[in-house]
Motif scaffolding. Structure first.
Motif, PDB file in Angstrom:
ATOM      1  N   HIS A 240       0.816  -1.094  -0.071  1.00  0.00           N
ATOM      2  CA  HIS A 240      -0.001   0.063  -0.130  1.00  0.00           C
ATOM      3  C   HIS A 240       0.901   1.090   0.182  1.00  0.00           C
ATOM      4  CE1 HIS A 240      -4.137  -1.401   0.122  1.00  0.00           C
ATOM      5  NE2 HIS A 240      -3.724  -2.272   1.089  1.00  0.00           N
ATOM      6  N   SER A 258      -5.939   6.892   0.076  1.00  0.00           N
ATOM      7  CA  SER A 258      -6.757   5.772   0.352  1.00  0.00           C
ATOM      8  C   SER A 258      -5.717   4.610   0.837  1.00  0.00           C
ATOM      9  CB  SER A 258      -7.591   5.406  -0.685  1.00  0.00           C
ATOM     10  OG  SER A 258      -8.258   3.982  -0.539  1.00  0.00           O
ATOM     11  N   LYS A 262      -4.991   2.633   4.302  1.00  0.00           N
ATOM     12  CA  LYS A 262      -5.140   1.383   4.605  1.00  0.00           C
ATOM     13  C   LYS A 262      -3.572   0.559   4.991  1.00  0.00           C
ATOM     14  CE  LYS A 262      -8.644   0.882   1.049  1.00  0.00           C
ATOM     15  NZ  LYS A 262      -8.973   0.432  -0.409  1.00  0.00           N
ATOM     16  N   ASN A 265      -3.330   1.237   8.710  1.00  0.00           N
ATOM     17  CA  ASN A 265      -3.877   0.070   9.514  1.00  0.00           C
ATOM     18  C   ASN A 265      -3.180  -1.064   9.603  1.00  0.00           C
ATOM     19  OD1 ASN A 265      -5.950   1.723  10.259  1.00  0.00           O
ATOM     20  ND2 ASN A 265      -7.314   1.240   8.379  1.00  0.00           N
TER      21      ASN A 265
END
Length: 328
Positions: A240, A258, A262, A265
């Motif tokens: 990511h 975005s 992600k 996280n």
């Protein structure tokens, strides 16, 4: 968090690593009436009144970032500020979404030289076309640089209360056909990637090679394939992160944000505390590029959390950057 500047402060050159990402200096020239953005992988400067950005450095990372693209626009997906392998690349763009009952838009596609000469054009209702599919265009030359222009033609029956600005209806992106020499180097690098690697690892290595040669679209395709395959939190965080970097470099900041969110996280889930600040710095950049009061607050909050972290680590480049941004 924006102010006018005439030059960049004396931050490290490419020989210095900041969070394992090379930095570069840039020199700004030629006043113009719009906002331009100069950005290295971690440092961002928002500059008004600049039309041209010239990177004076030996590092390939020194470049101007593309301006913010409205998420509602018919923006170019590929080739987008990328080098391509083929002389007949697939041209793809994001559809402009009209409410039901407002007809179907058409798209006028033009490919031009950097001097503005139209070498192929076509109207379509689709959102992708192979370049020169009808054989009426000029052949793209190896090493040649071109611009893909997309213009939306709204249907006549569209609700007159619906308003779209020029930026939503007209988008463009540059691309270049790979040179023969770089194609040989690229193929050699790809061939050196061991086929004994797991498919996901092989794709990641190849995506790095594509990205190093400026083939952003090819790199993104492999990275997103790797993300779809799944994996451990640490692997997905890394994928990511790399995907966000490329999307940011081509001006698709909503997609970059975005992927950073992600990835953050996954970095947290995978107990990778050293990755968290790197994601937060990239998110600051993404928020700033999509300016709003809410994004401004998020940026300030993140910078205030990051400052003591980097002060404790003694990373002066990061400390100087964060303090500068908090003072703007």
């Amino acid at each position: 968090m924006t102010r006018q500047v005439d030059s960049l402060p004396n931050f490290p050159t490419c020989k210095t690593q900041f969070n394992n990402v090379a930095l570069s200096k840039a020199v700004l020239s030629k006043v113009w009436q719009r906002v331009a953005v100069v950005s290295t992988s971690m440092i961002i400067w928002m500059v008004t009144g600049i039309s041209e950005v010239t990177a004076q450095t030996s590092c390939p990372s020194g470049r101007a970032r593309a301006s913010l693209v409205p998420p509602t626009a018919a923006y170019v997906i590929s080739p987008r500020h990328s080098i391509v392998l083929e002389t007949t690349p697939l041209l793809k763009w994001h559809p402009i979404n009209l409410p039901p009952g407002n007809g179907t838009p058409t798209y006028s596609i033009q490919v031009t030289t950097m001097q503005g000469e139209v070498i192929w054009s076509r109207d379509t209702t689709q959102t992708e076309l192979r370049y020169n599919a009808d054989g009426k265009g000029l052949r793209l030359m190896a090493g040649g640089e071109y611009i893909l222009n997309i213009r939306v033609n709204l249907p006549p029956q569209i609700d007159k209360n619906l308003k779209y600005d020029d930026q939503e209806l007209n988008q463009s992106a540059s691309f270049q056909v790979i040179t023969p020499q770089n194609k040989l180097f690229l193929e050699s690098g790809l061939a050196a990637v061991s086929s004994r690697l797991l498919p996901q690892a092989e794709n990641e290595f190849k995506s790095d090679i594509y990205a190093n040669y400026g083939l952003n679209d090819a790199a993104l395709s492999l990275l997103e394939k790797g993300i779809a395959q799944g994996g451990s939190p640490s692997v997905l965080a890394r994928l990511h992160y790399k995907t966000g970097l490329i999307y940011g470099s081509v001006g698709l900041w909503q997609l970059a944000q975005s992927h950073y969110e992600k990835g953050l996280n996954f970095a947290t889930q995978g107990n990778q505390p050293d990755l968290v600040p790197a994601f937060q710095l990239q998110l600051v950049e993404a928020y700033m590029m999509q300016y709003s009061p809410a994004n401004n607050r998020k940026s300030v909050e993140m910078l205030r959390v990051l400052l003591p972290y980097y002060e404790a680590k003694g990373e002066q480049s990061a400390i100087d950057y964060i303090r500068y941004m908090l003072d703007i």
